[in-house]
Write an enzyme that holds these catalytic residues in place. Structure first.
Site, PDB file in Angstrom:
ATOM      1  CG  HIS A  10       0.994   0.580 -10.445  1.00 57.25           C
ATOM      2  ND1 HIS A  10      -0.667   0.578 -10.858  1.00 57.25           N
ATOM      3  CD2 HIS A  10       1.344  -0.496  -9.625  1.00 57.25           C
ATOM      4  CE1 HIS A  10      -0.840  -0.512 -10.398  1.00 57.25           C
ATOM      5  NE2 HIS A  10      -0.056  -1.295  -9.645  1.00 57.25           N
ATOM      6  CG  ASP A  29      -1.628   2.042 -13.678  1.00 53.81           C
ATOM      7  OD1 ASP A  29      -0.456   1.998 -13.805  1.00 53.81           O
ATOM      8  OD2 ASP A  29      -2.262   1.478 -12.766  1.00 53.81           O
ATOM      9  CB  SER A  39      -0.957  -4.495  -9.837  1.00 52.97           C
ATOM     10  OG  SER A  39      -1.393  -3.537  -8.745  1.00 52.97           O
TER      11      SER A  39
END
Length: 251
Positions: free
Chosen positions: A104, A138, A205
């Site tokens: 992402h 992801d 992230s």
């Protein structure tokens, strides 16, 4: 004559009584002294045990500053359009370095047909190329030409309660760390996650979640938010990335 002997006998008896009383007093004093010595010895032993326990506790305390110093050179900041995230070096050789991040973080650029991102390492920025992605889990792999220092990955999943440290660039603040523990394991929307209590924020992230030896346990990817919700962070177990996308150094 008899009276005199009686007086002498009485006197002797008195002397004997006094002598016995003296012996009893001496014996009681000795017993009391021994009791005091025993009490003091027990107190000293208890103190020594406490000192040993404190010393053991200090020895077991993790030096997170040392762990951070060892890990941070292998963690970078990723810039992909308006999105910022983190990544870490999973593999390096003469051909360059493979970095693991979340899909992402690079999804907008990759979906638009752009395969390059900006990789900031300390005070330098280089161009990285997206070479592999896994939308379901992801994850994405970015390659840079520079040979960087790879991190070792844990061979198995840590037990709940294991102390961990998240490293990354929340809000672009590179080199930021936070500490917590492994809280559990979850299966969400068909994917497995390691839950941990070290706080993370947007920009974390893709960064590594490491143990006290600096080994990567998971890739920080999300957190649960809401009124009164705190320290519910989620990471993708490192075995998912190292098993399919890239060859990792395992220890």
């Amino acid at each position: 004559m008899i009276r005199t002997r009686f007086i002498r006998l009485v006197s002797a008896a008195v002397i004997a009584t006094v002598a016995v009383a003296g012996l009893l007093l001496g014996w009681r004093s000795a017993v009391s002294l021994n009791a005091q010595l025993t009490s003091q010895q027990l107190a000293i032993a208890a103190l020594q045990k406490k000192v040993t326990s404190l010393e053991s506790g200090q020895a077991a305390e993790v030096d997170w500053s040392a762990v951070a110093a060892a890990v941070e050179p292998s963690v970078v900041t990723i810039g992909s359009g308006d999105v910022q995230g983190s990544a870490w070096v999973a593999h390096a050789d003469a051909g360059g370095s493979d970095l693991i991040t979340n899909y992402h973080v690079v999804a907008d650029a990759y979906s638009a047909g752009t395969s390059t991102v900006q990789v900031r390492h300390k005070d330098r920025t280089v161009t990285g190329t997206i070479v592999r992605v896994d939308r379901n889990d992801d994850l994405a792999v970015i390659n840079v030409a520079e040979r960087l220092i790879p991190l070792s990955s844990a061979g198995g999943r840590p037990r709940v309660g294991t102390r961990v440290m998240a490293v990354g660039s929340p809000l672009g603040l590179d080199g930021t760390i936070s500490v917590g523990v492994v809280s559990g394991y979850r299966s969400l929307e068909g994917s497995d996650y390691m839950q941990f209590s070290a706080p993370i924020s947007p920009g974390n992230s893709g960064g590594p979640v490491v143990d006290e030896q600096g080994r990567v346990l998971a890739v920080a990817s999300a957190k649960l938010v809401g009124n009164g919700v705190e320290a519910l962070s989620l990471g993708i177990p490192v075995q998912v990335a190292c098993g399919a996308l890239v060859t990792c150094s395992v220890s």
